[in-house]
Design a protein around this motif. Structure first.
Motif, PDB file in Angstrom:
ATOM      1  N   SER A 311      -4.689   7.067  -1.851  1.00 34.47           N
ATOM      2  CA  SER A 311      -3.745   7.679  -0.625  1.00 34.47           C
ATOM      3  C   SER A 311      -3.502   6.746  -0.082  1.00 34.47           C
ATOM      4  O   SER A 311      -3.180   6.131  -0.443  1.00 34.47           O
ATOM      5  N   ARG A 312      -2.984   7.807   1.013  1.00 37.08           N
ATOM      6  CA  ARG A 312      -2.250   6.858   2.183  1.00 37.08           C
ATOM      7  C   ARG A 312      -3.407   5.283   2.902  1.00 37.08           C
ATOM      8  O   ARG A 312      -2.250   4.224   2.528  1.00 37.08           O
ATOM      9  N   ALA A 313      -4.499   4.946   2.786  1.00 36.12           N
ATOM     10  CA  ALA A 313      -4.668   4.214   3.150  1.00 36.12           C
ATOM     11  C   ALA A 313      -4.635   3.101   1.879  1.00 36.12           C
ATOM     12  O   ALA A 313      -4.491   2.198   2.261  1.00 36.12           O
ATOM     13  N   ASP A 314      -4.440   3.210   0.614  1.00 38.68           N
ATOM     14  CA  ASP A 314      -4.487   2.381  -0.616  1.00 38.68           C
ATOM     15  C   ASP A 314      -3.071   2.208   0.057  1.00 38.68           C
ATOM     16  O   ASP A 314      -2.660   0.343  -0.034  1.00 38.68           O
ATOM     17  N   ILE A 315      -1.987   2.853  -0.040  1.00 36.13           N
ATOM     18  CA  ILE A 315      -0.217   3.004  -0.111  1.00 36.13           C
ATOM     19  C   ILE A 315      -0.036   1.799   1.457  1.00 36.13           C
ATOM     20  O   ILE A 315       0.501   1.104   1.164  1.00 36.13           O
ATOM     21  N   ASP A 316      -0.853   2.090   2.545  1.00 32.37           N
ATOM     22  CA  ASP A 316      -0.601   1.024   3.382  1.00 32.37           C
ATOM     23  C   ASP A 316      -1.076   0.250   3.017  1.00 32.37           C
ATOM     24  O   ASP A 316      -0.314  -1.078   3.131  1.00 32.37           O
ATOM     25  N   TYR A 317      -2.418  -0.477   2.399  1.00 36.46           N
ATOM     26  CA  TYR A 317      -2.933  -1.196   2.328  1.00 36.46           C
ATOM     27  C   TYR A 317      -1.862  -2.307   1.542  1.00 36.46           C
ATOM     28  O   TYR A 317      -1.553  -3.370   2.012  1.00 36.46           O
ATOM     29  N   ILE A 318      -0.866  -1.777   0.751  1.00 34.18           N
ATOM     30  CA  ILE A 318      -0.297  -2.853  -0.044  1.00 34.18           C
ATOM     31  C   ILE A 318       0.774  -3.286   0.718  1.00 34.18           C
ATOM     32  O   ILE A 318       1.559  -3.422   0.930  1.00 34.18           O
TER      33      ILE A 318
END
Length: 573
Positions: A311-318
């Motif tokens: 998800s975008r949340a996963d990518i934003d976390y990285i």
């Protein structure tokens, strides 16, 4: 030296025919990830008759979506799990020096220090253990770096992001290629390995499992196999197979999602990889040819297991965590590829997935069935040996001990000599030396077999349009020798175009499909179907990666058709 087994369409058809008539199988391995392929090799080299079945493609699950490291795991030292680290470091050394030097390569990491006084001696103590506890190592020992030296090595880091650093060494590999080569090595030693072959039921004699019903996903045909023992190596599907066998397993497996992003090499100015601590775990920045792989996340996942979605949340976390240390922050526009994989973790009662065990367990939930789960990619060979040892209860008492610590993977023998001949081979083939090195690091000594395919058609030595790091001959070879049955197999696992190209392989899909059509017997309609399904998959992944949560990302990802399911007109589980 045994001739490497060929995993082409003709060989697959013959293996399926033989399967329908064979009533004398010792070991049926379910699951073609790194553990299943390792079990097949271990059992075959002990003199057992082995069949491996994988419902999709070799390594299509967790084993193509890892951090692509062969490592001891520094953070397990902090958890005082010394036995796991020691075991993994010994396996790392075996891979580097004997079993797979063509596939497993040294890689260095910078460990930035943020605290001026206590942190350096603390990390130094850990890295000293890391350097020594696996025994003699071919890798250099860690080095102490001042802030100035660290920034000279990694100018892309912010000056205020570190007070100093240490540099240490580990190893990396293309996990999908390693898994496939492992399966091919098992086939070389007599195992029958079949992708697109799904177990749909088990055969019993009372409580004992004595075989299984297997469906050819490509044709819809079924065969019933008799086997002395079935070894369940299905990772996050472990519990499903145990239930299908009619029993309740002795352990449960939970899925932890790990997401990685891929960015161009020039977006981060550094001559070394990096490891950064986060509040939950660690974040790796891993050199990957002309790219960087950055990850990973560690969150619980209970949605679709065949196609886990980032998800975008996963990518934003990285991005959020890597950008805390970079002079030039990365943005979503910099991202070339994204992939999500599921770790099969042994479940406790209420632990967060980041705290669950990375050790493996073997169980015999009922006579004739062995299940193995947990573990980490690096220790697959030990896991495989333990699983076959456990299967002795259903086999002859005289089954020999494991010998896989002495069995190089196909392509390893002769690899070192060929690395000394790069310039000569390049001149003879009229290719730049970097191309030959690229081929050697993907095929080892089998590079000669790859290049021979171009003897009658020199155009195969041209770059693949839209993915110029690869040659056309590599695409053909993947179908003729490496068991690729679909376009997705070619672009996602035999090559890594799906995560390395900014268009994720869309531009080269037509050319790749046309190249393998004669090998796989595809007509024009089938070529169109394969290309359309691949493009739909890429579109679905891009849409899922714009969603804010797992539920929405999962729904978007599942909108793409499964090309293997379409082959027989129904969906896979």
């Amino acid at each position: 030296m045994l001739a490497p087994a060929r995993l082409g369409p003709d060989e697959r058809a013959e293996a399926w025919r033989a399967l329908q008539d064979d009533a004398d199988i010792d070991v049926l391995v379910v699951g073609g990830g790194v553990t299943g392929a390792g079990v097949a090799l271990d059992a075959a080299t002990r003199g057992l008759k082995v069949v491996l079945v994988e419902q999709r493609d070799f390594g299509s699950g967790t084993s193509s979506r890892s951090s692509k490291l062969f490592h001891g795991g520094l953070r397990y030292l902090e958890q005082l799990n010394f036995s796991l680290v020691r075991e993994a470091l010994r396996e790392r050394e075996l891979m580097l020096t004997l079993l797979a030097p063509h596939l497993v390569k040294p890689v260095s990491f910078l460990y930035p220090l943020k605290h001026r006084f206590w942190e350096r001696p603390y990390v130094t103590a850990g890295l000293t253990l890391y350097d020594t506890m696996g025994g003699k190592s071919s890798l250099p020992r860690h080095q102490q770096l001042s802030r100035r030296k660290a920034l000279r090595m990694a100018p892309g880091l912010r000056k205020d992001a570190l007070a100093g650093a240490l540099r240490y060494y580990d190893a990396q590999a293309d996990d999908a290629r390693h898994t496939m080569m492992l399966a091919r090595t098992a086939a070389t030693y007599g195992a029958s390995v079949l992708a697109s072959a799904k177990v749909t039921g088990f055969v019993h004699a009372g409580e004992r499992v004595v075989g299984a019903t297997v469906e050819d996903v490509e044709s819809g045909e079924s065969a019933t196999l008799s086997a002395k023992v079935v070894i369940n190596c299905t990772g996050v599907w472990t519990d499903d197979i145990q239930k299908l066998a009619g029993g309740r397993g002795q352990f449960n497996v939970r899925a932890s999602k790990g997401v990685h992003i891929v960015v161009p090499r020039d977006r981060l100015n550094s001559e070394t990889g990096m490891i950064l601590r986060t509040e939950k775990s660690v974040l790796f920045v891993i050199p990957w040819g002309t790219h960087w792989i950055i990850g990973t996340t560690d969150t619980e996942w209970d949605l679709d297991r065949a196609h886990p979605a980032a998800s975008r949340a996963d990518i934003d976390y990285i991005l959020e965590h890597i950008n805390t240390v970079l002079t030039t922050p990365l943005t979503h526009d910099d991202i070339e590829g994204v992939y999500a994989g599921l770790r099969p973790l042994l479940a406790g009662e209420s632990e967060a997935t980041s705290n669950l065990s990375r050790e493996h367990a073997v169980a015999r939930p009922q006579p004739g069935l062995i299940s193995i789960a947990g573990g980490k990619y690096t220790t697959y060979r030990v896991m495989a040996a333990d699983a076959v040892d456990a299967a002795r209860a259903d086999l002859s008492a005289h089954v020999p001990d494991s010998v896989t610590d002495h069995i190089p993977l196909v392509g390893a023998e002769g690899y070192q000599a060929l690395t000394n001949q790069v310039e000569l081979i390049a001149r003879n083939r009229d290719l730049p030396p970097w191309r030959i090195t690229h081929l050697l690091d993907r095929y080892g000594a089998l590079m000669q077999e790859v290049l021979t395919l171009a003897d009658d058609d020199p155009s195969l030595l041209e770059p693949l349009p839209g993915a110029e790091e690869y040659l056309k001959v590599e695409i053909v070879y993947a179908a003729s020798h490496e068991g690729a049955l679909h376009l997705d197999d070619l672009l996602s696992r035999r090559t890594r175009i799906s995560i390395e190209a900014h268009d994720r392989g869309v531009d080269c899909a037509d050319d790749a499909a046309a190249l393998v059509a004669p090998v796989l017997g595809w007509d024009e309609r089938r070529v169109e179907d394969e290309v359309a399904a691949y493009r739909a998959r890429v579109a679905a992944e891009r849409e899922s990666q714009a969603e804010g949560d797992d539920l929405a990302a999962n729904a978007d990802r599942l909108a793409a058709p499964d090309i293997r399911a379409r082959a027989v007109g129904r969906a896979l589980d």
